[in-house]
Scaffold this motif. Structure first.
Motif, PDB file in Angstrom:
ATOM      1  N   VAL A   1       0.868  -1.178   0.000  1.00  0.00           N
ATOM      2  CA  VAL A   1       0.000   0.000   0.000  1.00  0.00           C
ATOM      3  C   VAL A   1       0.901   1.223   0.000  1.00  0.00           C
ATOM      4  O   VAL A   1       1.788   1.349   0.845  1.00  0.00           O
ATOM      5  CB  VAL A   1      -0.932   0.026   1.231  1.00  0.00           C
ATOM      6  CG1 VAL A   1      -1.968   1.136   1.072  1.00  0.00           C
ATOM      7  CG2 VAL A   1      -1.617  -1.318   1.439  1.00  0.00           C
ATOM      8  N   ARG A   2       0.667   2.113  -0.943  1.00  0.00           N
ATOM      9  CA  ARG A   2       1.517   3.271  -1.124  1.00  0.00           C
ATOM     10  C   ARG A   2       0.969   4.497  -0.408  1.00  0.00           C
ATOM     11  O   ARG A   2      -0.237   4.607  -0.170  1.00  0.00           O
ATOM     12  CB  ARG A   2       1.669   3.574  -2.615  1.00  0.00           C
ATOM     13  CG  ARG A   2       2.141   2.397  -3.454  1.00  0.00           C
ATOM     14  CD  ARG A   2       1.881   2.647  -4.924  1.00  0.00           C
ATOM     15  NE  ARG A   2       2.155   1.462  -5.738  1.00  0.00           N
ATOM     16  CZ  ARG A   2       1.708   1.290  -6.969  1.00  0.00           C
ATOM     17  NH1 ARG A   2       0.961   2.231  -7.540  1.00  0.00           N
ATOM     18  NH2 ARG A   2       1.997   0.198  -7.643  1.00  0.00           N
ATOM     19  N   ALA A   3       1.851   5.414  -0.106  1.00  0.00           N
ATOM     20  CA  ALA A   3       1.440   6.696   0.462  1.00  0.00           C
ATOM     21  C   ALA A   3       0.526   7.406  -0.531  1.00  0.00           C
ATOM     22  O   ALA A   3       0.766   7.397  -1.736  1.00  0.00           O
ATOM     23  CB  ALA A   3       2.664   7.563   0.761  1.00  0.00           C
ATOM     24  N   GLY A   4      -0.564   7.999  -0.018  1.00  0.00           N
ATOM     25  CA  GLY A   4      -1.437   8.782  -0.878  1.00  0.00           C
ATOM     26  C   GLY A   4      -2.334   7.978  -1.797  1.00  0.00           C
ATOM     27  O   GLY A   4      -2.799   8.507  -2.814  1.00  0.00           O
ATOM     28  N   GLU A   5      -2.602   6.713  -1.453  1.00  0.00           N
ATOM     29  CA  GLU A   5      -3.532   5.911  -2.254  1.00  0.00           C
ATOM     30  C   GLU A   5      -4.430   5.098  -1.330  1.00  0.00           C
ATOM     31  O   GLU A   5      -4.101   4.848  -0.167  1.00  0.00           O
ATOM     32  CB  GLU A   5      -2.800   4.959  -3.198  1.00  0.00           C
ATOM     33  CG  GLU A   5      -2.206   3.742  -2.520  1.00  0.00           C
ATOM     34  CD  GLU A   5      -1.898   2.584  -3.475  1.00  0.00           C
ATOM     35  OE1 GLU A   5      -2.245   2.676  -4.665  1.00  0.00           O
ATOM     36  OE2 GLU A   5      -1.312   1.587  -2.999  1.00  0.00           O
ATOM     37  N   VAL A   6      -5.581   4.707  -1.880  1.00  0.00           N
ATOM     38  CA  VAL A   6      -6.462   3.757  -1.195  1.00  0.00           C
ATOM     39  C   VAL A   6      -6.376   2.435  -1.942  1.00  0.00           C
ATOM     40  O   VAL A   6      -6.712   2.357  -3.129  1.00  0.00           O
ATOM     41  CB  VAL A   6      -7.924   4.244  -1.172  1.00  0.00           C
ATOM     42  CG1 VAL A   6      -8.819   3.177  -0.531  1.00  0.00           C
ATOM     43  CG2 VAL A   6      -8.056   5.555  -0.414  1.00  0.00           C
ATOM     44  N   LEU A   7      -5.901   1.404  -1.261  1.00  0.00           N
ATOM     45  CA  LEU A   7      -5.948   0.049  -1.795  1.00  0.00           C
ATOM     46  C   LEU A   7      -7.150  -0.630  -1.166  1.00  0.00           C
ATOM     47  O   LEU A   7      -7.246  -0.760   0.064  1.00  0.00           O
ATOM     48  CB  LEU A   7      -4.677  -0.733  -1.468  1.00  0.00           C
ATOM     49  CG  LEU A   7      -4.700  -2.201  -1.910  1.00  0.00           C
ATOM     50  CD1 LEU A   7      -4.658  -2.297  -3.431  1.00  0.00           C
ATOM     51  CD2 LEU A   7      -3.540  -2.981  -1.307  1.00  0.00           C
ATOM     52  N   GLY A   8      -8.103  -1.046  -1.986  1.00  0.00           N
ATOM     53  CA  GLY A   8      -9.283  -1.738  -1.486  1.00  0.00           C
ATOM     54  C   GLY A   8      -9.151  -3.235  -1.647  1.00  0.00           C
ATOM     55  O   GLY A   8      -8.650  -3.713  -2.667  1.00  0.00           O
ATOM     56  N   ILE A   9      -9.583  -3.977  -0.636  1.00  0.00           N
ATOM     57  CA  ILE A   9      -9.624  -5.435  -0.734  1.00  0.00           C
ATOM     58  C   ILE A   9     -11.075  -5.843  -0.901  1.00  0.00           C
ATOM     59  O   ILE A   9     -11.907  -5.604  -0.020  1.00  0.00           O
ATOM     60  CB  ILE A   9      -8.999  -6.113   0.492  1.00  0.00           C
ATOM     61  CG1 ILE A   9      -7.504  -5.791   0.576  1.00  0.00           C
ATOM     62  CG2 ILE A   9      -9.203  -7.625   0.430  1.00  0.00           C
ATOM     63  CD1 ILE A   9      -6.772  -6.481   1.698  1.00  0.00           C
ATOM     64  N   ALA A  10     -11.379  -6.446  -2.046  1.00  0.00           N
ATOM     65  CA  ALA A  10     -12.726  -6.914  -2.336  1.00  0.00           C
ATOM     66  C   ALA A  10     -12.785  -8.419  -2.159  1.00  0.00           C
ATOM     67  O   ALA A  10     -11.811  -9.126  -2.409  1.00  0.00           O
ATOM     68  CB  ALA A  10     -13.123  -6.540  -3.766  1.00  0.00           C
ATOM     69  N   GLY A  11     -13.934  -8.896  -1.756  1.00  0.00           N
ATOM     70  CA  GLY A  11     -14.117 -10.330  -1.601  1.00  0.00           C
ATOM     71  C   GLY A  11     -15.311 -10.613  -0.722  1.00  0.00           C
ATOM     72  O   GLY A  11     -15.695  -9.784   0.107  1.00  0.00           O
ATOM     73  N   VAL A  12     -15.915 -11.761  -0.917  1.00  0.00           N
ATOM     74  CA  VAL A  12     -16.982 -12.194  -0.035  1.00  0.00           C
ATOM     75  C   VAL A  12     -16.386 -12.430   1.347  1.00  0.00           C
ATOM     76  O   VAL A  12     -15.305 -13.011   1.476  1.00  0.00           O
ATOM     77  CB  VAL A  12     -17.647 -13.472  -0.557  1.00  0.00           C
ATOM     78  CG1 VAL A  12     -18.698 -13.982   0.416  1.00  0.00           C
ATOM     79  CG2 VAL A  12     -18.263 -13.227  -1.927  1.00  0.00           C
ATOM     80  N   GLN A  13     -17.080 -11.983   2.372  1.00  0.00           N
ATOM     81  CA  GLN A  13     -16.533 -12.108   3.715  1.00  0.00           C
ATOM     82  C   GLN A  13     -16.281 -13.569   4.050  1.00  0.00           C
ATOM     83  O   GLN A  13     -17.047 -14.460   3.687  1.00  0.00           O
ATOM     84  CB  GLN A  13     -17.486 -11.499   4.743  1.00  0.00           C
ATOM     85  CG  GLN A  13     -16.832 -11.298   6.093  1.00  0.00           C
ATOM     86  CD  GLN A  13     -17.589 -10.313   6.948  1.00  0.00           C
ATOM     87  OE1 GLN A  13     -18.573  -9.746   6.532  1.00  0.00           O
ATOM     88  NE2 GLN A  13     -17.108 -10.104   8.155  1.00  0.00           N
ATOM     89  N   GLY A  14     -15.170 -13.817   4.750  1.00  0.00           N
ATOM     90  CA  GLY A  14     -14.806 -15.178   5.111  1.00  0.00           C
ATOM     91  C   GLY A  14     -13.726 -15.770   4.244  1.00  0.00           C
ATOM     92  O   GLY A  14     -13.444 -16.972   4.330  1.00  0.00           O
ATOM     93  N   ASN A  15     -13.086 -14.928   3.426  1.00  0.00           N
ATOM     94  CA  ASN A  15     -12.020 -15.418   2.548  1.00  0.00           C
ATOM     95  C   ASN A  15     -10.631 -14.994   3.018  1.00  0.00           C
ATOM     96  O   ASN A  15      -9.699 -14.931   2.223  1.00  0.00           O
ATOM     97  CB  ASN A  15     -12.268 -14.963   1.117  1.00  0.00           C
ATOM     98  CG  ASN A  15     -13.262 -15.844   0.392  1.00  0.00           C
ATOM     99  OD1 ASN A  15     -12.919 -16.905  -0.106  1.00  0.00           O
ATOM    100  ND2 ASN A  15     -14.516 -15.414   0.371  1.00  0.00           N
ATOM    101  N   GLY A  16     -10.509 -14.700   4.313  1.00  0.00           N
ATOM    102  CA  GLY A  16      -9.203 -14.398   4.884  1.00  0.00           C
ATOM    103  C   GLY A  16      -8.948 -12.926   5.147  1.00  0.00           C
ATOM    104  O   GLY A  16      -7.897 -12.574   5.704  1.00  0.00           O
TER     105      GLY A  16
END
Length: 530
Positions: free
Chosen positions: A302-317
């Motif tokens: 994850v870089r400074a000045g960015e939003v990294l989103g994690i997508a996934g159905v809940q329960g996948n870690g």
């Protein structure tokens, strides 16, 4: 059609019979109180045969409380329920089912170690060999197969629930209700844990059921789904009906009805200006509470000045990944570095002190102490540091002054800084957490399910604060089971499935492609941009 004997209770207490005819439901003046809280305030709703009637409102609006009364789990303090213009009293779910009403709860009522057929038989077991005989498993399997074929809901009667994906488990819940020959089906937030493809499949099932004459009460706070499936929409706010609408009503109008004011449904943000990597995760391996591998060799930055989103159905870690970064879960292998410094093995307090802000997915368990005041919760991880105190004392004046400033800055609705956090609405509790974590210099912000259980107005505010943090140069990691939220906030999206990152893609990636990735299906077009 065959007659069905009712086991629900009429006002005089008699038991009557009815023929299977299309079911009309009417609620008149339904009121439910919990102490001083009026959860439902004189609710009037009519559900016609063969329609999808959406009950739209934010979490805490009183939707589920209302449906629990309709399903016999609660009894109203005032008002009356009518089925086909006949007054009824449901003293238990069995009464509601006998009247032709079934319910699929937001949290599935299935036994993981039982088969599909065994789960569907629970509560309506067919016994062979007399009252002390044995379960008629053949009959249970046949009921599942027959109902599946009739309604186009394929399920394997011999599959264990724990081996089925979430979408299949939901089909089991619907089949279970339909084997009881219900005419009206209540679906409580049915898409909360589904991928986009599973959501589309569910909407198709709902359409086919109404074509067969079934009625559906669809409880949700998701505007797009309401517009896609509903025949009529009833909007509930703070326990009261505030309006009815048709599916062609705009999302902005529906949102305004839900919240009571105009809101922006789009995340307002400019282009990101990412800098160097702040958080680096290499080969991370983490087990869940059962000792089963939950995070399986994750590489991420994850870089400074960015939003990294994690997508996934809940329960996948996702939960285990975040907890490992925050020092809340043991790491089996791999490295987690913040600005080059290793976080593995550090306490959560030290990680927070190194410039990490953390909005946990379960604010009640990990985010606030409900018995503590707003002022105290706003310094939970800073009370022993200047300017609020040291190892020997806490400066109450500084704590109170900070609280007044944050309450105004973050629009926290409370009577005073001394108000116990547990008495606030879910949205305002979340604002307390956000205010605490975003009111100090940060290198990294981790926001897990940042708007779960909050109203549209609070969502708008929390999103704006996350983007503000990004624009200050903070690296932001957002984990959300709401795909719209991930797409709206993220500058890059990492899709997680069964403990692995399948791809890192742009937020412009088509929803269909994201949905396939969330279901574990990769393609040549889903290439990671690293």
């Amino acid at each position: 059609m065959a007659e069905r004997r009712l086991a629900f209770h009429h006002p005089p207490g008699s038991v009557t019979e009815r023929r299977e005819i299309p079911l009309k439901l009417e609620l008149r003046g339904i009121t439910k109180r919990f102490g001083d809280l009026v959860a439902n305030d004189h609710i009037d709703i009519t559900v016609e045969p063969g329609e999808v009637h959406a009950l739209l409102g934010e979490n805490g609006a009183g939707k589920s409380t209302l449906m629990n009364q309709l399903y016999g789990l609660l009894q109203p303090d005032e008002g009356q329920i009518f089925v086909n213009d006949e007054p009824v009293v449901f003293k238990s779910p069995r009464d509601a089912i006998s009247a032709g009403i079934g319910m699929v709860h937001q949290h599935f009522m299935l036994v993981p170690v039982f088969t599909v057929a065994e789960n569907i038989a629970l509560g309506a077991e067919e016994v062979r060999g007399g009252p002390l005989g044995w379960l008629d498993r053949r009959r249970s399997r046949r009921d599942v197969i027959d109902t599946s074929k009739k309604y186009g809901l394929p399920v394997d009667p011999d599959a264990l629930i724990e081996d089925l994906p979430v979408g299949a488990q939901q089909r089991v819940e619907i089949v279970k209700a339909l084997t009881r020959e219900v005419d009206l089906l209540i679906l409580d937030e049915p898409t909360a844990v589904l991928t986009p493809q599973e959501t589309e499949e569910l909407l198709a099932v709902m359409r086919s059921l109404t074509e067969m004459g079934k009625s559906i009460v669809f409880i949700t706070h998701k505007l797009k789904e309401v517009k896609a499936i509903a025949d009529r929409i009833t909007v509930v706010r703070r326990g009261k009906i505030v309006g009815t609408a048709s599916p062609d009503t705009s999302e902005d109008e529906l949102a305004a009805l839900m919240v009571g004011r105009a809101v922006s449904l789009e995340v307002q943000k400019g282009p990101a200006e990412p800098g160097a990597a702040v958080l680096k995760i290499d080969g991370l391996v983490v087990d869940d509470d059962r000792g089963v591998r939950a995070v399986d060799g994750v590489d991420l930055e994850v870089r400074a000045g960015e939003v990294l989103g994690i997508a996934g159905v809940q329960g996948n870690g996702q939960t285990e990944l975040v907890e490992a970064v925050m020092g809340l879960r043991t790491t089996r292998a791999g490295a987690v570095r913040l600005d080059g410094g290793d976080l593995v093995g550090l306490s959560t307090k030290k990680i927070l002190g190194s410039g990490v802000g953390y909005v946990p997915e379960d604010r009640s368990h990990d985010g606030v102490v409900k018995e503590f005041s707003v002022a105290e919760n706003l310094v939970l991880d800073m009370y022993d540091r200047a300017p609020f105190g040291n190892a020997f004392r806490v400066d109450g004046g500084k704590v109170g002054g900070n609280a007044k400033e944050r309450i105004e800055q973050f629009d926290i609705r409370c009577q005073s800084p001394d108000t116990a956090v547990g008495t606030l609405s879910g949205g305002n509790q979340q604002k307390v957490v956000v205010a605490r974590e975003m009111s100090r210099p940060l290198r990294l912000l981790i926001a897990s399910q940042p708007t779960r259980g909050v109203d549209v107005g609070s969502i708008e505010f929390i999103h704006s604060r996350i983007i503000h943090e990004r624009d200050q140069g903070t690296a932001v990691l957002v984990v959300s089971s709401e795909l719209d939220e991930v797409v709206g906030l993220a500058d890059r999206i990492a899709v997680m499935y069964r403990g692995r990152i399948l791809a890192i893609v742009s937020p412009d990636t088509p929803r269909e492609e994201l949905g396939l990735l969330m279901a574990g299906i990769t393609s040549s077009t889903a290439e990671g941009e690293k």
